[in-house]
Design an enzyme around this catalytic site. Structure first.
Site, short mmCIF file in Angstrom:
data_model
loop_
_atom_site.label_atom_id
_atom_site.label_comp_id
_atom_site.label_asym_id
_atom_site.label_seq_id
_atom_site.Cartn_x
_atom_site.Cartn_y
_atom_site.Cartn_z
CB THR A 176 -0.84 -0.02 1.30
OG1 THR A 176 -1.79 -1.07 1.21
CG2 THR A 176 -1.57 1.29 1.55
N GLY A 205 -10.53 -2.34 2.67
CA GLY A 205 -9.56 -2.27 3.76
C GLY A 205 -9.63 -0.95 4.50
N1 GLY Z 1 -3.76 -1.61 4.17
C1 GLY Z 1 -4.32 -1.95 2.94
C2 GLY Z 1 -5.38 -2.91 3.02
O1 GLY Z 1 -5.46 -3.73 3.95
O2 GLY Z 1 -6.21 -2.92 2.15
#
Ligand code: GLY
EC number: 3.5.1.1
Length: 306
Positions: A176, A205
């Site tokens: 990410t 998310g």
């Molecule tokens: N932190 C990115 C996700 O879990 O979608």
């Protein structure tokens, strides 16, 4: 006192050859943001830095986003202005190059905060975002390999105990991206992701959840990376800014936020970057790696690492 920090995701970089490339990627992104910051806008700085990371196929956002269990791209992104608490986000969007820019338009052109799926895409098209396929050959190959590996073992833990699955298969958790900047007047935070590899269709998310993976107010801003479900349950980005409100600087608050994630959900789950209104940056992780780079007033070159 201006400052910007970016991250290219928390997790384990198994192939060490990737590390120098990832560091180049976060350096380029922070410099793209820094150029805008010098012109005076944390908002433009965050958008440009995140766009640079979305356009780099090494990272799991925009081009190079990971694929869902059924082989689709569903991207999430959010941006938030600390001065006014304006925020915009998209979830489960596909067919656009830069989800962070669509999120910014949600913030600027509507009174809504979060648009999802088909609606988010329709909105993007109305505003002139062109058709774009963010799927790369590498991600397709990884998707096929991972699916085979997991299906052969009869894994069904996508549905339950995802944090255990990620310890065994760290390649599920990909990078990410995010940026937080302070222009002397305002703190802005932004985050963008393809999510977790082989995620269940429709899964959203922490990234587009304001307070979960992305948050900014007048005292601090935060962008999270890692297992989104953890950040959502802890309202981690908002909690991190609360630590600043209680007197911590950005580094102490980042450490406290990650300690909280480790306490409740264990190691290998989370990373965070922050900026506070004194122009301090902070970053912390409980994963092996989290690529990051920052620039502060007085620095000639970015400091970058994993
Ligand atoms: N932190 C990115 C996700 O879990 O979608």
């Amino acid at each position: 006192m201006v400052a910007i920090i970016v991250h290219g995701g928390a997790g384990t970089i198994r192939n060490e050859d990737r590390i120098p490339k990832v560091i180049v990627g976060v350096r380029e992104a922070v410099l793209a943001g820094w150029r805008e910051l010098k012109r005076g806008s944390a908002l433009d700085a965050v958008e440009e830095a995140v766009k640079a990371l979305e356009d780099n196929p090494l990272f799991n956002a925009g081009t190079g986003s990971v694929l869902t269990l059924d082989g689709r791209v569903e991207m999430d992104a959010a941006i938030m202005r600390g001065k006014t608490l304006e925020a915009g986000a998209v979830a489960g969007i596909w067919g656009v190059k830069n989800p962070i820019s669509v999120a910014r338009k949600v913030m600027e052109r509507t009174d809504h905060v979060l648009l999802i799926g088909e609606g988010a895409l329709k909105f993007a098209r109305l505003l002139g975002f062109e058709e774009y396929d963010p799927v790369t050959e590498e991600r397709l190959r990884q998707w096929e390999e991972l699916r085979k590996k997991l299906l052969e073992k009869g894994e069904t833990r996508h549905w339950k105990r995802l944090n255990e699955l990620i310890k065994e298969y760290p390649e599920l958790l990909r990078s990410t991206v995010g940026a937080v900047a302070f222009d002397g007047e305002e703190i802005v935070a932004g985050t963008s992701t393809g999510g977790v590899f082989l995620k269940v269709f429709g899964r959203v998310g922490d990234t587009p959840i304001i307070g979960g993976g992305t948050y900014a107010n007048e005292v601090a801003g935060a962008s999270c990376t890692g297992l989104g479900e953890v950040a959502i349950k802890l309202a981690l980005a908002k909690s991190a800014t609360d630590f600043v409100r209680l007197g911590m600087n950005a580094q102490a608050a980042s450490d406290a936020a990650i300690s909280l994630a480790t306490k409740y959900f264990g190691r290998d789950t989370m990373g965070i970057i922050m900026v506070d209104s004194s122009g301090n940056v902070g970053f912390a992780k409980n994963t092996r790696h989290m690529s990051h780079a920052f620039m502060m007033e007085g620095m000639k070159e970015p400091e970058a690492g994993v």
